[in-house]
Scaffold this motif. Structure first.
Motif, PDB file in Angstrom:
ATOM      1  N   LEU A  82     -28.821 -40.656  52.292  1.00 14.84           N
ATOM      2  CA  LEU A  82     -29.576 -40.450  53.533  1.00 14.84           C
ATOM      3  C   LEU A  82     -28.611 -40.117  54.672  1.00 14.84           C
ATOM      4  O   LEU A  82     -28.844 -39.181  55.452  1.00 14.84           O
ATOM      5  N   GLU A  85     -33.002 -34.440  47.843  1.00 14.67           N
ATOM      6  CA  GLU A  85     -32.397 -35.293  46.827  1.00 14.67           C
ATOM      7  C   GLU A  85     -30.937 -34.918  46.742  1.00 14.67           C
ATOM      8  O   GLU A  85     -30.601 -33.740  46.533  1.00 14.67           O
ATOM      9  N   TYR A 110     -36.551 -39.023  52.035  1.00 10.73           N
ATOM     10  CA  TYR A 110     -35.397 -39.289  51.178  1.00 10.73           C
ATOM     11  C   TYR A 110     -35.620 -40.530  50.318  1.00 10.73           C
ATOM     12  O   TYR A 110     -36.015 -41.583  50.823  1.00 10.73           O
ATOM     13  N   ASN A 165     -39.302 -42.891  53.396  1.00 16.17           N
ATOM     14  CA  ASN A 165     -38.237 -43.595  52.679  1.00 16.17           C
ATOM     15  C   ASN A 165     -38.876 -44.881  52.155  1.00 16.17           C
ATOM     16  O   ASN A 165     -39.677 -45.484  52.860  1.00 16.17           O
TER      17      ASN A 165
END
Ligand code: FCB
Length: 439
Positions: free
Chosen positions: A329, A223, A292, A351
């Protein structure tokens, strides 16, 4: 979505991801209770006390679910094997559990799908939890035995394997913040879990190497942390958040060291002689997986260590309330390669986003998901253009499922699931991906 396979290097893999507890149905096939069954049975822990006992009954519907993976033109299916299904008491093999993953593997291969396994996506058998779970150093050996049991059965047919999904969730989210099973808020338990989770990772990699396996990796959730304002205090806290969330695990596995700003708080609570474990923890892997989703704005809360406060950001948000920040990302792909992994292949192993998807006239329109995917794939392409060795991108998730503490409210799937009838309906984003990924 404006991309095709031609926009990515030859051999770039597109995939979808799931995990066992979130889809299989933990009551089927002789599985033992896992920590999530008990965590959910404790009032207040999960939305409506919902659990994964039936989930979306993938245990019985895996053939048609894999048909959806194949028809979506995906190359890879990232799934997890459940420790509690394979070893209901944590130690003794359940033949039905091994048989299930054997059938699942063959069903993938029959459809030309590459099996990408995760050995632990949080399905801790409760007898292991009773022995202290991730607080107990012995878990590394027990996890290695489980690794041996499942991989001596299906390891010959895996495309890739990673031992542990998201060590931050296993350790910090579950032992410090208490949001996930086993729901502890205890700094000593946290320090031990933060270390033992990486020790178990290393032991599992060694076990699979001894079985002659290749293409082994590690999967982290990252994060991005930005300071909430221009103060030096906010910058310091954002760096600490980055240390706890991201750098601890990358540092451990790829450099054999933990960040100093995190040790400042955890140091006094670490197990004895933790430094001696780095030769195991740094056992070489073949790729690094990044999950992510979002970023956070971080400032000081004025309290005791770590003293972090999350401040609401200004960007568009998903149903989870997570800001959409595709630059994060790109930042992680470039930073991970430049500071930790060098030329090692990177894979975006998760994702995606949750959106309030409803079926209307038999179809599900999910434009926010399509836009999210497109923007994040642009970040991937930007990193590749700069020479970062990104080799694959997997979406979370194939279908709507049990979203842990959020129960069945948050729909992350490319395929809609009616949680009463368990009927599957591909969403618009699924159809677009299937079109764009035609070979
Ligand atoms: C990840 C988890 C996955 C799912 C998504 C939304 O952290 O690996 O199981 O919950 O988030």
């Amino acid at each position: 979505m404006l991309f095709t396979r031609k926009d990515f290097p030859e051999g770039f893999d597109f995939g979808v991801a799931t995990s066992s507890y979130q889809i299989e149905g933990s009551r089927f096939g002789g599985a033992g209770r896992c920590q999530w069954d008990d965590f959910a049975a404790t009032p207040g822990n999960t939305k409506n006390a919902e659990n994964g006992s039936i989930a979306v009954d993938h245990y019985h519907r895996y053939e048609s679910d894999l048909d959806l993976v194949a028809a979506g033109n995906f190359d890879c299916y990232r799934f997890s094997t459940s420790w509690a299904r394979v070893m209901p008491d944590g130690f003794t093999v359940n033949p039905e559990g091994l048989d299930f993953y054997d059938r699942l593997t063959d069903a993938m291969l029959a459809r030309g799908i590459k099996p990408c396994a995760t050995l632990y996506h949080w399905e801790l058998p409760v007898p292991i939890l009773d022995r202290g779970g991730w607080r107990n150093r012995d878990i590394a050996d027990w996890f290695a035995e489980y690794t041996h049991a499942i991989m001596s059965r299906i390891g010959d047919r895996m495309f890739s394997v990673a031992p542990i999904n998201e060590p931050w969730c296993v350790a910090w989210l579950s032992h410090f913040l208490g949001y996930h099973a086993p729901g502890l808020k205890d700094i000593r338990a946290t320090a031990r879990a933060m270390h033992h989770v990486l020790l178990a990772h290393g032991r599992a990699i060694q076990t699979m190497r001894d079985l002659g396996m290749t293409n082994l990796g590690a999967v982290f959730n990252f994060e991005w942390a930005d300071p909430a304002d221009h103060s030096p205090e906010a910058a310091e806290k954002a760096a600490l958040y980055d240390g706890i969330y991201n750098r601890w695990f990358l540092g451990g596995v790829f450099r054999g060291e933990y960040p100093a700003n995190v040790l400042e708080g955890l140091g006094p609570h670490m197990p004895d002689r933790w430094q001696d474990d780095f030769p195991t923890i740094t056992t070489p892997v073949d790729w690094c997986g990044l999950n992510y989703y979002t970023r956070k704005l971080i400032g000081p809360d004025g309290g005791a260590w770590p003293g972090l406060k999350e401040v609401e950001g200004p960007l568009e948000k998903t149903l989870m309330g997570w800001e959409i920040y595709p630059e994060g990302l790109y930042n992680f792909l470039t930073r991970t390669a430049r500071e930790y992994t060098g030329t090692l292949p990177l894979i975006v192993t998760e994702n995606g986003l949750a959106s309030p998807d409803v079926i209307e006239n038999g179809t599900v329109d999910d434009p926010q998901r399509s836009a999210y995917i497109e923007k994040h794939l642009q970040s991937v392409r930007r990193a590749i253009a700069e020479g970062i060795p990104v080799k694959g991108y997997y979406l979370w998730s194939l279908m709507d499922n049990y979203e842990w503490a959020c129960g069945y409210e948050q729909r992350f799937g490319l395929v809609h699931v009616d949680f009463d009838t368990l009927e599957r309906t591909p969403k618009a984003s699924y159809h677009q991906l299937a079109q764009n990924l035609r070979r």
